[in-house]
Design an enzyme around this catalytic site. Structure first.
Site, PDB file in Angstrom:
ATOM      1  N   SER A  33      22.597  -9.669  29.676  1.00 41.33           N
ATOM      2  CA  SER A  33      22.048 -10.161  30.833  1.00 41.33           C
ATOM      3  C   SER A  33      20.990 -11.419  30.681  1.00 41.33           C
ATOM      4  O   SER A  33      20.767 -11.461  29.543  1.00 41.33           O
ATOM      5  CB  SER A  33      21.264  -8.791  31.210  1.00 41.33           C
ATOM      6  OG  SER A  33      20.600  -8.829  32.231  1.00 41.33           O
ATOM      7  N   TYR A  51      14.587  -1.991  29.916  1.00 35.14           N
ATOM      8  CA  TYR A  51      15.833  -2.384  30.437  1.00 35.14           C
ATOM      9  C   TYR A  51      16.345  -3.969  29.540  1.00 35.14           C
ATOM     10  O   TYR A  51      17.228  -4.024  28.987  1.00 35.14           O
ATOM     11  CB  TYR A  51      16.045  -2.793  31.592  1.00 35.14           C
ATOM     12  CG  TYR A  51      17.556  -3.201  32.045  1.00 35.14           C
ATOM     13  CD1 TYR A  51      18.812  -2.456  32.200  1.00 35.14           C
ATOM     14  CD2 TYR A  51      17.563  -4.510  32.601  1.00 35.14           C
ATOM     15  CE1 TYR A  51      19.771  -3.044  32.375  1.00 35.14           C
ATOM     16  CE2 TYR A  51      18.736  -5.090  32.762  1.00 35.14           C
ATOM     17  CZ  TYR A  51      19.808  -4.513  32.603  1.00 35.14           C
ATOM     18  OH  TYR A  51      21.220  -4.986  32.729  1.00 35.14           O
TER      19      TYR A  51
END
Length: 314
Positions: free
Chosen positions: A118, A142
């Site tokens: 990501s 995250y």
């Protein structure tokens, strides 16, 4: 593939089936509202239920179904959930990655692996846009989970010659995302209902918004590139439309596309998130001759059309 019941997974399964691929999907939960189930795609794949963190289970699946190409999408992707419950996010995003890669290392049939990292793995940097040489400086749960899984994938590629490529994409949007707390589906649903759309931040966070069908096509392109050019193993590629927007700009683009004069409610509640983050896709354009299939406006209209049809049917 893992993560087939997620946003990108459903669209990727569709593209793979259109190419007459034999698709094996590892799924943890039954998700009846997922695109995989709603579009009857699941009946056309081999669906195997199990935990992506269970290495022995993964080894069995890879061996019994003679899997050649692995696309690893499974993850806990909601930032607010990661902030509230980091352990489950770490277990899935980090532990699931090393379990799968170790299973692949032990499987003689696996030829290509595409791992979904990501843009959040980069953390916060002053130099924008981010390119693939930027360090992975994540600090929030995250973001750290994606940075760790990214580094683990690279370690397996360079230490064990495992054929792994890594993607770093912007914020995915598109039809099939039923997490209404996300800005695109939440705003579209609010407009359809005649409700004031909610912006939980101050509206000034800057992000890439990357269309899900372009994401699915990018994963397939990477698998094909790795098959033809094994020397690419361990490389990471950014994918982005290279049109960064603030949250408020995105909401106003949706409102304009839907002909709405509603004004968003700015709640200013976001915390532990990167202020400005957007990507350069120059490496993918140069080395893979990649380009998005759809412009941002086309992507947004296709997304709105999907939700209007879905919510009318519901």
């Amino acid at each position: 593939m893992t993560g087939a019941t997620g946003l990108v997974g459903g669209w990727l399964v569709r593209r793979l089936l259109e190419r007459s691929a034999d698709v094996v999907c590892v799924e943890r939960d039954w998700v009846p509202q997922s695109e995989l189930v709603r579009s009857s795609l699941r009946s056309r794949v081999t669906a195997v239920t199990g935990d992506v963190g269970d290495q022995r289970f993964l080894e069995r699946v890879l061996g019994e179904y003679e899997v050649e190409t692995v696309i690893h999408l499974a993850a806990q992707t909601i930032v607010t959930i990661a902030n509230r419950n980091p352990v489950s996010t770490f277990e899935t995003n980090i532990g699931g990655t090393w379990a799968l890669l170790e299973a692949c290392r032990r499987s003689p049939t696996v030829q290509q692996i595409v791992h979904a990292s990501s843009d959040k793995a980069y953390g916060a940097h002053d130099r924008l846009p981010y390119d693939e040489d930027a360090s992975l400086d994540a600090v929030h749960p995250y973001d750290v989970s994606k940075a760790c899984s990214d580094l683990i994938a690279r370690a397996y590629a360079l230490t064990y010659d495992l054929p792994v490529l890594i993607t770093r994409c912007g914020n995915f949007f598109g039809g099939g995302d039923l997490n209404w707390s996300r800005i695109v589906p939440g705003t579209i649903r609010s407009v359809i209902r005649g409700d004031q759309p909610v912006v939980r931040s101050d509206g000034r966070y800057v992000r890439d918004y990357f269309y899900v069908e372009d994401g699915a096509a990018a994963y397939m392109l990477l698998a094909e590139a790795l098959a033809a050019r094994p020397e690419l193993r361990g490389e990471a590629f950014n994918f982005s439309n290279e049109e960064p927007l603030t949250v408020l700009e995105l909401v106003r683009r949706i409102l304009a596309a839907m002909g709405s004069d509603l004004e968003p409610e700015i709640r200013n509640e976001a915390s532990h998130e990167i202020r400005e983050q957007y990507l350069s896709a120059e490496k993918a354009r140069r080395e893979l001759t990649w380009r998005p299939l759809f412009s941002f406006d086309e992507s947004l209209q296709r997304t709105i059309d999907w939700y209007e049809e879905f919510l009318r049917a519901a």
